[in-house]
Design a protein around this motif. Structure first.
Motif, PDB file in Angstrom:
ATOM      1  N   MET A  39      -3.871 -11.306  -9.588  1.00 44.17           N
ATOM      2  CA  MET A  39      -4.861 -11.069  -8.565  1.00 44.17           C
ATOM      3  C   MET A  39      -4.623  -9.726  -7.942  1.00 44.17           C
ATOM      4  O   MET A  39      -3.529  -9.396  -7.518  1.00 44.17           O
ATOM      5  CB  MET A  39      -4.741 -12.188  -7.511  1.00 44.17           C
ATOM      6  N   GLN A  40      -5.673  -8.965  -7.866  1.00 49.47           N
ATOM      7  CA  GLN A  40      -5.551  -7.615  -7.325  1.00 49.47           C
ATOM      8  C   GLN A  40      -6.169  -7.530  -5.938  1.00 49.47           C
ATOM      9  O   GLN A  40      -7.199  -8.182  -5.677  1.00 49.47           O
ATOM     10  CB  GLN A  40      -6.237  -6.618  -8.270  1.00 49.47           C
ATOM     11  N   VAL A  41      -5.506  -6.843  -5.176  1.00 54.14           N
ATOM     12  CA  VAL A  41      -6.037  -6.641  -3.811  1.00 54.14           C
ATOM     13  C   VAL A  41      -6.500  -5.195  -3.745  1.00 54.14           C
ATOM     14  O   VAL A  41      -5.739  -4.272  -4.033  1.00 54.14           O
ATOM     15  CB  VAL A  41      -4.958  -6.911  -2.751  1.00 54.14           C
ATOM     16  N   ASN A  42      -7.748  -5.060  -3.406  1.00 59.07           N
ATOM     17  CA  ASN A  42      -8.326  -3.704  -3.341  1.00 59.07           C
ATOM     18  C   ASN A  42      -8.039  -2.968  -2.042  1.00 59.07           C
ATOM     19  O   ASN A  42      -8.283  -1.791  -1.918  1.00 59.07           O
ATOM     20  CB  ASN A  42      -9.831  -3.780  -3.544  1.00 59.07           C
ATOM     21  N   ASN A  43      -7.524  -3.740  -1.158  1.00 64.55           N
ATOM     22  CA  ASN A  43      -7.265  -3.103   0.127  1.00 64.55           C
ATOM     23  C   ASN A  43      -6.116  -2.110  -0.009  1.00 64.55           C
ATOM     24  O   ASN A  43      -5.085  -2.391  -0.616  1.00 64.55           O
ATOM     25  CB  ASN A  43      -6.887  -4.178   1.157  1.00 64.55           C
ATOM     26  N   SER A  44      -6.309  -0.942   0.484  1.00 59.40           N
ATOM     27  CA  SER A  44      -5.287   0.100   0.403  1.00 59.40           C
ATOM     28  C   SER A  44      -4.022  -0.303   1.123  1.00 59.40           C
ATOM     29  O   SER A  44      -2.937   0.188   0.830  1.00 59.40           O
ATOM     30  CB  SER A  44      -5.820   1.407   0.982  1.00 59.40           C
ATOM     31  N   ALA A  45      -4.165  -1.184   1.981  1.00 56.99           N
ATOM     32  CA  ALA A  45      -2.995  -1.636   2.754  1.00 56.99           C
ATOM     33  C   ALA A  45      -2.061  -2.469   1.892  1.00 56.99           C
ATOM     34  O   ALA A  45      -0.927  -2.671   2.280  1.00 56.99           O
ATOM     35  CB  ALA A  45      -3.453  -2.460   3.954  1.00 56.99           C
ATOM     36  N   ASN A  46      -2.526  -2.873   0.757  1.00 54.51           N
ATOM     37  CA  ASN A  46      -1.692  -3.714  -0.089  1.00 54.51           C
ATOM     38  C   ASN A  46      -1.006  -2.949  -1.217  1.00 54.51           C
ATOM     39  O   ASN A  46      -0.433  -3.561  -2.101  1.00 54.51           O
ATOM     40  CB  ASN A  46      -2.513  -4.838  -0.721  1.00 54.51           C
ATOM     41  N   PHE A  47      -1.085  -1.639  -1.298  1.00 57.11           N
ATOM     42  CA  PHE A  47      -0.391  -0.888  -2.350  1.00 57.11           C
ATOM     43  C   PHE A  47       1.118  -1.065  -2.296  1.00 57.11           C
ATOM     44  O   PHE A  47       1.800  -1.134  -3.287  1.00 57.11           O
ATOM     45  CB  PHE A  47      -0.719   0.625  -2.245  1.00 57.11           C
ATOM     46  N   VAL A  48       1.613  -1.139  -1.145  1.00 58.90           N
ATOM     47  CA  VAL A  48       3.074  -1.326  -0.980  1.00 58.90           C
ATOM     48  C   VAL A  48       3.504  -2.667  -1.568  1.00 58.90           C
ATOM     49  O   VAL A  48       4.528  -2.783  -2.212  1.00 58.90           O
ATOM     50  CB  VAL A  48       3.460  -1.253   0.495  1.00 58.90           C
ATOM     51  N   SER A  49       2.637  -3.671  -1.412  1.00 53.87           N
ATOM     52  CA  SER A  49       2.975  -5.006  -1.908  1.00 53.87           C
ATOM     53  C   SER A  49       2.810  -5.137  -3.416  1.00 53.87           C
ATOM     54  O   SER A  49       3.275  -6.111  -3.989  1.00 53.87           O
ATOM     55  CB  SER A  49       2.105  -6.051  -1.213  1.00 53.87           C
TER      56      SER A  49
ATOM     57  N   GLN B 274       4.277 -12.629  -0.808  1.00 52.66           N
ATOM     58  CA  GLN B 274       3.799 -11.321  -0.332  1.00 52.66           C
ATOM     59  C   GLN B 274       2.267 -11.279  -0.289  1.00 52.66           C
ATOM     60  O   GLN B 274       1.665 -10.685   0.604  1.00 52.66           O
ATOM     61  CB  GLN B 274       4.335 -10.219  -1.251  1.00 52.66           C
ATOM     62  N   GLU B 275       1.668 -11.946  -1.332  1.00 55.77           N
ATOM     63  CA  GLU B 275       0.214 -11.986  -1.336  1.00 55.77           C
ATOM     64  C   GLU B 275      -0.323 -12.716  -0.099  1.00 55.77           C
ATOM     65  O   GLU B 275      -1.297 -12.276   0.525  1.00 55.77           O
ATOM     66  CB  GLU B 275      -0.278 -12.707  -2.604  1.00 55.77           C
ATOM     67  N   GLN B 276       0.389 -13.805   0.219  1.00 55.39           N
ATOM     68  CA  GLN B 276      -0.046 -14.561   1.423  1.00 55.39           C
ATOM     69  C   GLN B 276       0.070 -13.689   2.696  1.00 55.39           C
ATOM     70  O   GLN B 276      -0.820 -13.677   3.540  1.00 55.39           O
ATOM     71  CB  GLN B 276       0.822 -15.823   1.562  1.00 55.39           C
ATOM     72  N   ARG B 277       1.197 -13.016   2.723  1.00 61.85           N
ATOM     73  CA  ARG B 277       1.420 -12.147   3.886  1.00 61.85           C
ATOM     74  C   ARG B 277       0.322 -11.071   3.964  1.00 61.85           C
ATOM     75  O   ARG B 277      -0.189 -10.745   5.045  1.00 61.85           O
ATOM     76  CB  ARG B 277       2.792 -11.463   3.810  1.00 61.85           C
ATOM     77  N   ALA B 278       0.027 -10.525   2.751  1.00 62.90           N
ATOM     78  CA  ALA B 278      -0.988  -9.466   2.727  1.00 62.90           C
ATOM     79  C   ALA B 278      -2.339 -10.010   3.179  1.00 62.90           C
ATOM     80  O   ALA B 278      -3.090  -9.347   3.908  1.00 62.90           O
ATOM     81  CB  ALA B 278      -1.094  -8.898   1.316  1.00 62.90           C
ATOM     82  N   ARG B 279      -2.644 -11.252   2.701  1.00 57.95           N
ATOM     83  CA  ARG B 279      -3.924 -11.845   3.139  1.00 57.95           C
ATOM     84  C   ARG B 279      -3.960 -12.033   4.647  1.00 57.95           C
ATOM     85  O   ARG B 279      -4.963 -11.715   5.320  1.00 57.95           O
ATOM     86  CB  ARG B 279      -4.102 -13.208   2.466  1.00 57.95           C
TER      87      ARG B 279
ATOM     88  N   GLU C  32      -5.773 -10.428   9.789  1.00 56.70           N
ATOM     89  CA  GLU C  32      -5.457  -9.966  11.146  1.00 56.70           C
ATOM     90  C   GLU C  32      -6.150  -8.636  11.452  1.00 56.70           C
ATOM     91  O   GLU C  32      -6.717  -8.463  12.556  1.00 56.70           O
ATOM     92  CB  GLU C  32      -3.947  -9.814  11.327  1.00 56.70           C
ATOM     93  N   THR C  33      -6.060  -7.723  10.458  1.00 56.36           N
ATOM     94  CA  THR C  33      -6.704  -6.419  10.708  1.00 56.36           C
ATOM     95  C   THR C  33      -8.211  -6.579  10.837  1.00 56.36           C
ATOM     96  O   THR C  33      -8.859  -5.937  11.684  1.00 56.36           O
ATOM     97  CB  THR C  33      -6.402  -5.427   9.557  1.00 56.36           C
TER      98      THR C  33
END
Lengths: 132, 215
Positions: free
Chosen positions: A1-11, A26-31, A36-37
């Motif tokens: 699963m890819q997250v397109n949000n730039s905030a998730n590149f670190v993850s 980490q995916e859960q945290r990113a979600r 939150e954002t």
């Protein structure tokens, strides 16, 4: 699963390392972070909308106050004018038969003299000759 | 020779006193009083009566009369002041007792004016000042000095009445000259010249009396 949000590149870096459990966490945290954002952004937009609404309400209130302020002096002025007019009406109504100032002065001068002799003197003054 | 010039020295002194700022004030009041009382007495003599006499601090005055001859009353304002000046000087020159008697008559005249014709406080004050001056002359000066003081007072009244008609030549038809011009159709300036000439003649006559009384 890819997250397109730039905030998730670190993850994405731990995913490349092949650690699945940690990746899920980490995916859960990113979600959660993304939510939150998003919620923060929504709340900010709501706040700005509220501010705008309140400003609008304030603007309306200020206009109303200004309108009231404009109307108040005229209202007071009208009341003053009305009062003056009523006074004038009173004076007109009670002054049509009032004696003139000249007559008042003459009456006052006459009444100020009590003795008959002084009154005779005043009568003598009328028709006298003055020599300087 | 020195006695001859004594009159003119006194006359010059009278003119100088009348120019002094504060000292001249009571003497101007005195001349004004005699001017107004002359109007009033002429009214009485010609069948009228005096209603009131008013004096003002600047030396002006006003006599209100009823009846009498308007011509004579108007004429005798300045003319009467000249006569009063002559009377003062002449009677004081005759004898000490005469001077004393004349001073007493003056006191009676001033007191009578207060009782009969003064109707306001300002005039009352001015006449009381004049009365105090005459009483002081009578009480605090010896009989010899009383004569000199009365002579000087007479010359002060005469000098003032000599100059006063000239104030009428102001281009305004006011005062006794204008009143006489209205009655007689003779211009005001003629009446002013008449009073001035009468004043000069009276002064000359007094100088002669003064000279002969000492010889």
């Amino acid at each position: 699963m890819q997250v397109n949000n730039s905030a998730n590149f670190v993850s994405q870096a731990p995913i490349a390392l092949g650690n699945n459990s940690s990746v899920q966490a980490q995916e859960q945290r990113a979600r959660v972070a993304a939510r939150e954002t998003q919620s923060a952004e929504e709340s900010k937009s709501q706040k700005s909308q509220l501010d705008a609404d309140t400003r609008q309400r304030f603007d309306i209130d200020e206009q109303a106050i200004a309108l009231i302020e404009r109307e108040q002096p005229s209202a007071y002025g009208d009341s003053n004018n009305n009062a003056q007019q009523s006074n004038q009406q009173n004076s007109y109504s009670s002054g049509y038969d009032a004696p003139s100032n000249q007559n008042k002065l003459a009456v006052a001068a006459y009444q100020s003299v009590d003795t008959l002799a002084a009154r005779d003197n005043i009568e003598q003054v009328f028709g006298v000759d003055l020599f300087a | 020779m020195a006695q001859k010039y004594q009159f003119w020295l006194m006359f010059l002194a009278a003119f100088i006193i009348l120019q002094l700022p504060f000292i001249s004030i009571p003497f101007k009041w005195l001349e004004s009083y005699f001017h107004e009382i002359s109007h009033g007495l002429t009214a009485l003599v010609t069948g009228g009566n005096i209603v009131r006499i008013q004096l003002f601090p600047n030396g002006a005055g006003l006599c209100t009369t009823r009846g009498g001859s308007s011509f004579l009353i108007s004429l005798m304002g300045y003319g009467g002041a000249i006569l009063w000046g002559c009377l003062f000087f002449s009677l004081a020159s005759i004898h000490r007792k005469v001077a004393q008697f004349f001073s007493l008559l003056l006191v009676i005249l001033l007191a009578g004016s207060i009782v009969l014709w003064v109707r306001d406080l300002l005039t009352l004050f001015i006449v009381l000042v004049l009365l105090a001056l005459v009483l002081a002359q009578l009480k605090y000066s010896s009989q010899k000095h009383l004569q000199t003081l009365l002579k000087m007072t007479g010359l002060l009244v005469l000098a003032n009445s000599l100059m006063s008609p000239l104030y009428l030549l102001d281009g305004q038809a006011r005062g006794d000259g204008a009143a006489l011009a209205d009655i007689t159709y003779i211009p005001e300036v003629i009446w002013v010249l008449l009073w001035f000439t009468a004043g000069l003649f009276a002064t000359y006559r007094l100088s002669r009396i003064s000279f002969t009384s000492r010889h």
